[in-house]
Motif scaffolding. Structure first.
Motif, PDB file in Angstrom:
ATOM      1  N   TYR A 233       0.853  -1.192   0.000  1.00  0.00           N
ATOM      2  CA  TYR A 233       0.000   0.000   0.000  1.00  0.00           C
ATOM      3  C   TYR A 233       0.886   1.238   0.000  1.00  0.00           C
ATOM      4  O   TYR A 233       1.783   1.360   0.827  1.00  0.00           O
ATOM      5  N   GLN A 234       0.593   2.158  -0.947  1.00  0.00           N
ATOM      6  CA  GLN A 234       1.419   3.342  -1.170  1.00  0.00           C
ATOM      7  C   GLN A 234       0.756   4.573  -0.539  1.00  0.00           C
ATOM      8  O   GLN A 234      -0.272   5.042  -1.007  1.00  0.00           O
ATOM      9  N   ALA A 235       1.379   5.103   0.493  1.00  0.00           N
ATOM     10  CA  ALA A 235       0.767   6.194   1.249  1.00  0.00           C
ATOM     11  C   ALA A 235       0.715   7.497   0.468  1.00  0.00           C
ATOM     12  O   ALA A 235      -0.017   8.407   0.850  1.00  0.00           O
ATOM     13  N   TYR A 236       1.461   7.619  -0.622  1.00  0.00           N
ATOM     14  CA  TYR A 236       1.430   8.872  -1.375  1.00  0.00           C
ATOM     15  C   TYR A 236       0.201   8.985  -2.271  1.00  0.00           C
ATOM     16  O   TYR A 236      -0.005  10.004  -2.915  1.00  0.00           O
ATOM     17  N   ASP A 287       1.927  17.029  -1.444  1.00  0.00           N
ATOM     18  CA  ASP A 287       3.314  17.312  -1.073  1.00  0.00           C
ATOM     19  C   ASP A 287       3.821  16.254  -0.103  1.00  0.00           C
ATOM     20  O   ASP A 287       3.099  15.325   0.292  1.00  0.00           O
ATOM     21  N   TYR A 288       5.079  16.412   0.276  1.00  0.00           N
ATOM     22  CA  TYR A 288       5.733  15.451   1.161  1.00  0.00           C
ATOM     23  C   TYR A 288       5.056  15.380   2.524  1.00  0.00           C
ATOM     24  O   TYR A 288       4.871  14.303   3.091  1.00  0.00           O
ATOM     25  N   GLU A 289       4.657  16.532   3.048  1.00  0.00           N
ATOM     26  CA  GLU A 289       4.039  16.558   4.370  1.00  0.00           C
ATOM     27  C   GLU A 289       2.712  15.798   4.361  1.00  0.00           C
ATOM     28  O   GLU A 289       2.400  15.066   5.306  1.00  0.00           O
ATOM     29  N   ALA A 290       1.927  15.975   3.292  1.00  0.00           N
ATOM     30  CA  ALA A 290       0.659  15.251   3.189  1.00  0.00           C
ATOM     31  C   ALA A 290       0.902  13.746   3.078  1.00  0.00           C
ATOM     32  O   ALA A 290       0.162  12.938   3.651  1.00  0.00           O
ATOM     33  N   THR A 291       1.942  13.370   2.343  1.00  0.00           N
ATOM     34  CA  THR A 291       2.292  11.954   2.239  1.00  0.00           C
ATOM     35  C   THR A 291       2.684  11.395   3.601  1.00  0.00           C
ATOM     36  O   THR A 291       2.302  10.278   3.967  1.00  0.00           O
TER      37      THR A 291
END
Length: 420
Positions: A233-236, A287-291
């Motif tokens: 499962y890919q959190a991005y 963005d990275y923070e949301a990921t």
């Protein structure tokens, strides 16, 4: 694999493409191959022979780390380079050999835990078939002819499966693909080797998830002692938390063991380009923070499920991010999840060693993803990893700087030894 690999600024993690092109121009093919073997290949690949792989594994075991072998198979979506069943049958043989190699690796009495290996579905089933299945699956009111249970029955019985949305050739390829997947899963189960299925591009992931769900129906039942098949499962991706929750509930209702490899993801640039070309909504986090927030939510969900369902729910925290690792170890302690229980950690060979070693020395189960094979087979794999990971984890500045500095020191040091 989907394990995220940090970078610094706008520089790629390691310039495999540039290094390969530069060395071939300057040194020629033979010396170029020697340079790559002494630098990038030696850093990220276990070797070509069984003896070399076993030597790499022994070094890891001495540090409290476990192997997670990976066959470096690459196929671009819509590629015409691999046609016919012969290419996929060859990959099947490679996967079965990987099961044998994984089972035959030296074991350390101090390191308990399951033997695991990676499996890439598109090594055994074409991306074109997966795209066609995905386009059908995502339509409203999909019929039960594409249910995991029906596919599992076709896998087990070997009877011809006829799906109305596919033509004769596609149906034949689907049946052959199901047979290949089932043969790997059955052989891995017989050899007591768990299969961690790699995630791939979003526009084929629904089909991949369907095929993995079919494997899970057949091989993750309590009578088999699973889970033997784990999905990634890919959190991005924006919908990952909901899909993870839904899939976990479905597995629980069906009485199936549930195995998860949780990653941030490694196809960001490709996913965004595809959505732009198709005029569809970008499926990735902004963005990275949301990921990172998504990863944290998914991690919390899975650890809670592990604490409630015990051996019926397994998790690999596949991350190079120190904050994610800290969250996992803290919550494991708070929830009373044992260090040698159903939660393990994963990082890439040659990457994030300081995190891997700290976890291993503390008694956690830590796996290093280990590609192996000849230079010609592995370099395309490494180039893909570099290209995919170029845009991942842009916010982890401290960790990126440490890893980039360590990598360049190793690469330059090995290059100097080669030239001397």
């Amino acid at each position: 694999m989907g394990l995220e690999a940090p970078r610094t600024g706008s520089e790629p993690l390691f310039p495999v493409t540039q290094l390969q092109a530069w060395s071939q121009r300057l040194l020629g093919s033979r010396l170029s191959g020697a340079l790559l073997r002494a630098s990038v290949y030696g850093q990220f690949v276990a070797g070509e022979t069984q003896e070399e792989v076993e030597g790499c594994v022994r070094q890891l075991q001495a540090l409290g780390l476990r192997p997670l072998l990976a066959v470096p198979t690459e196929e671009e979506p819509d590629s015409a380079a691999q046609t016919g069943e012969a290419w996929y049958e060859g990959n099947l043989d490679a996967m079965l050999r990987c099961v044998d190699l994984s089972r035959g690796l030296p074991e350390s009495p101090d390191l308990a835990g399951k033997t695991l290996m990676q499996l890439k579905v598109t090594a055994l089933a074409s991306t074109r078939l997966c795209k066609d299945l995905t386009s059908w699956i995502t339509k409203p009111g999909v019929s039960s002819e594409l249910s995991p249970e029906r596919l599992a029955e076709a896998m087990d019985s070997g009877q011809n499966l006829q799906v109305s949305c596919l033509n004769t050739e596609q149906n034949q390829h689907l049946q052959a693909s199901l047979s290949r997947l089932n043969r790997v899963a059955q052989y891995a189960r017989d050899q007591q080797v768990g299969l961690l299925v790699d995630a791939e591009y979003t526009f084929i992931n629904p089909a991949l998830s369907l095929l993995v769900a079919a494997l899970a129906v057949r091989w993750n039942s309590p009578r088999e002692g699973g889970p033997w098949v784990w999905n990634t499962y890919q959190a991005y991706l924006k919908d990952t938390h909901e899909r993870l929750r839904r899939d976990a509930e479905a597995a629980h209702r069906a009485g199936l063991a549930f195995g998860v490899k949780l990653v941030r993801g490694a196809y960001l640039e490709k996913e965004r380009k595809v959505s732009q070309l198709q005029g569809t909504e970008d499926p990735t986090q902004p963005d990275y923070e949301a990921t990172s927030r998504s990863y944290s939510r998914c991690l919390e969900l899975m650890l809670s499920l592990v604490s409630h369902h015990g051996p019926m729910c397994h998790l690999m925290v596949a991350s190079h991010n120190e904050e994610s690792v800290r969250q996992a170890t803290k919550r494991m302690w708070e929830l009373g999840i044992p260090l040698d229980g159903p939660v393990c950690f994963g990082q890439l060979l040659g990457m994030c060693d300081h995190v891997s070693l700290a976890l291993g020395q503390a008694g956690y189960m830590v796996y290093k993803s280990i590609p192996y094979g000849c230079l010609e087979e592995v370099i395309p794999y490494l180039i893909r990893r570099a290209q995919e990971n170029r845009s991942v984890l842009q916010g982890a500045r401290r960790e990126q700087a440490l890893l980039s500095r360590e990598l360049w020191q190793r690469l330059l040091g090995r290059s100097r030894r080669l030239l001397h």
